[in-house]
Design an enzyme around this catalytic site. Structure first.
Site, short mmCIF file in Angstrom:
data_model
loop_
_atom_site.label_atom_id
_atom_site.label_comp_id
_atom_site.label_asym_id
_atom_site.label_seq_id
_atom_site.Cartn_x
_atom_site.Cartn_y
_atom_site.Cartn_z
N ASP A 191 7.95 -2.51 8.70
CA ASP A 191 6.57 -2.08 8.41
C ASP A 191 6.38 -2.15 6.90
O ASP A 191 7.02 -1.39 6.16
CB ASP A 191 6.35 -0.65 8.91
CG ASP A 191 4.95 -0.14 8.58
OD1 ASP A 191 4.12 -0.94 8.11
OD2 ASP A 191 4.69 1.05 8.82
N GLU A 217 5.04 -5.05 11.14
CA GLU A 217 3.84 -4.21 11.13
C GLU A 217 3.14 -4.26 9.78
O GLU A 217 3.79 -4.17 8.74
CB GLU A 217 4.27 -2.77 11.47
CG GLU A 217 3.17 -1.73 11.42
CD GLU A 217 3.72 -0.34 11.80
OE1 GLU A 217 4.52 -0.24 12.75
OE2 GLU A 217 3.35 0.64 11.13
N ASP A 242 -1.45 -1.43 12.18
CA ASP A 242 -1.34 0.03 12.15
C ASP A 242 -2.58 0.57 11.45
O ASP A 242 -3.61 0.79 12.09
CB ASP A 242 -0.04 0.44 11.46
CG ASP A 242 0.08 1.94 11.28
OD1 ASP A 242 -0.71 2.66 11.90
OD2 ASP A 242 0.95 2.41 10.51
N LYS A 266 -1.52 5.94 17.37
CA LYS A 266 -1.05 7.20 16.78
C LYS A 266 -1.96 8.34 17.21
O LYS A 266 -3.16 8.30 16.91
CB LYS A 266 -1.03 7.09 15.25
CG LYS A 266 -0.05 6.06 14.72
CD LYS A 266 -0.01 6.09 13.20
CE LYS A 266 1.08 5.17 12.67
NZ LYS A 266 1.15 5.16 11.20
N GLN A 294 2.96 9.29 12.13
CA GLN A 294 2.18 9.58 10.92
C GLN A 294 3.01 10.52 10.04
O GLN A 294 2.48 11.40 9.38
CB GLN A 294 0.85 10.21 11.34
CG GLN A 294 -0.29 9.97 10.36
CD GLN A 294 -0.73 8.53 10.29
OE1 GLN A 294 -1.39 8.06 11.18
NE2 GLN A 294 -0.36 7.82 9.24
#
Ligand code: MUC
Ligand code: MG
Length: 367
Positions: A191, A217, A242, A266, A294
């Protein structure tokens, strides 16, 4: 049964191991606990993580929007009139995590009112979630030592590597050392939190092509549309959205415009209601999802587990559910247990996030 009060309580708990990533860093969990109380005395709870570098919210803005904007419109509504609550939240733009927390706290109330675990009300697919652990910026060998410890202690075999550093060789090396040290069965993905350009991301993909990464990501800024589209078209592994897909509309747009072919869902930013819509949309379009993180506390983590385990589509992949391990303490009364790489859904009415009142008194910052 009606909503009597909606509170937003700021609190602060230090991290033992701060997490660093391309868009920011966390040293303290300066979060907000949202509580909805009904006229019958049921209390629903949710955690709200301010992420100014992602959603523009701060601890103060969350408290203000919940107490000054949402609360006056929500008090007096029936707890089962969920769509009316959604209409209230939708009238205000942005404020993703504040809205998400109000939604989760309301679901917690509803579950307790009906005497049912919320995970069953949402779908009841399974009773646990497989855990993926997120590794922040560190030298390659330290990352491997950490990952091996997590595997040994908790049975975790899926790792998300925070990337987006310069020179890009730092992240390429970290991924290679993790693959070498963890073996071919470990699940690894990256990510970059928009840390690279599309061309840099392409270069990383080329240099990590033989490492068996699952996906990449948010490699670059998705608003640079052509670069992102080119990356998605050329990559042999999925490119996940994301922060470029924080809500239903943006998630649909990213998929339809070729900005991503995998979605992080999320609960902290979508609540359960919008997260379920995103999952349904993705499923309908043949796009995989995974439960993202998160940098959640244990209270936030349980919400993710409750949601992720409820649906078949979110249960397929490991969810990012373990970064509370870096914190010095938590508000949850019953600590989360990770065993054999999994977290079980609490088998209690509601979400299962009862708070330790002594700890809340100790860590709250508004008194
Ligand atoms: C992620 O997936 O980007 C970074 C900040 C935050 O709140 O969550 C992350 C993880
Ligand atoms: Mg991310």
């Amino acid at each position: 049964m009606k909503i009597a009060t909606v509170e937003a309580i700021p609190y602060s708990i230090p991290y033992v191991h701060p997490l660093h990533f391309a868009s920011g860093a966390v040293h303290e969990a300066d979060h907000v606990l949202v509580r909805i109380t009904t006229d019958d005395g049921i209390v629903g709870t949710a955690d709200t993580p301010p992420r100014p570098y992602t959603y523009g919210e701060t601890q103060k803005s969350i408290v203000a929007v919940v107490e000054d904007l949402f609360a006056p419109q929500l008090v007096g509504l029936d707890v089962l009139d969920r769509e009316k609550v959604q209409a209230v939240l939708a009238r205000t733009v942005h404020n993703q995590t504040a809205k998400g927390a109000v939604d989760i706290a309301l679901w917690d109330v509803i579950g307790q009112f009906l005497g049912q675990p919320v995970t069953r009300l949402l779908g009841g697919f399974t009773d646990s979630m497989r855990v993926s652990h997120m590794l922040g910026f560190k030298p390659a060998q330290e990352l491997l030592d950490l990952a091996l410890r997590f595997r040994e202690t908790y049975g975790i075999t899926t790792f998300k590597l925070k990337t987006g550093r310069h020179p890009i060789g730092l992240d390429v090396e970290a991924a290679a050392v993790l693959r070498e040290g963890l073996g071919e069965d470990a699940e690894l993905y990256m990510d970059a939190n928009r840390g690279w350009s599309a061309n840099e991301a392409m270069e990383v993909l080329r240099r990590t092509a033989d490492l068996g990464l699952q996906f990449l990501e948010e490699p670059d800024d998705a608003r640079e549309v052509l670069g992102r589209r080119r990356l998605v078209e050329r990559s042999t592994i999925p490119i996940a959205a994301d922060e470029s897909a924080p809500n239903l509309g943006e998630a649909a747009k990213e998929i339809l415009t070729g900005g991503a072919n995998l979605l992080a869902v999320k609960t902290a930013r979508s609540g359960f209601t919008e997260a379920a819509k995103i999952v349904g949309m993705a499923e309908g379009m043949g796009v995989d999802v995974y439960v993202g993180n998160q940098i959640d506390t244990q209270v936030g983590t349980i919400a993710s587990v409750v949601f992720g385990a409820a649906l078949a589509h979110t249960s397929k992949r490991a969810g990012e559910l373990s970064n509370f391990l870096d914190m010095s303490d938590d508000l949850l009364a019953e600590p989360v247990v990770i065993a054999d790489g999994r977290i079980r859904v609490p088998d209690v009415p509601g979400v299962g996030t009862a708070v330790d009142e002594d700890k809340l008194t100790r860590y709250r910052t508004d008194r």
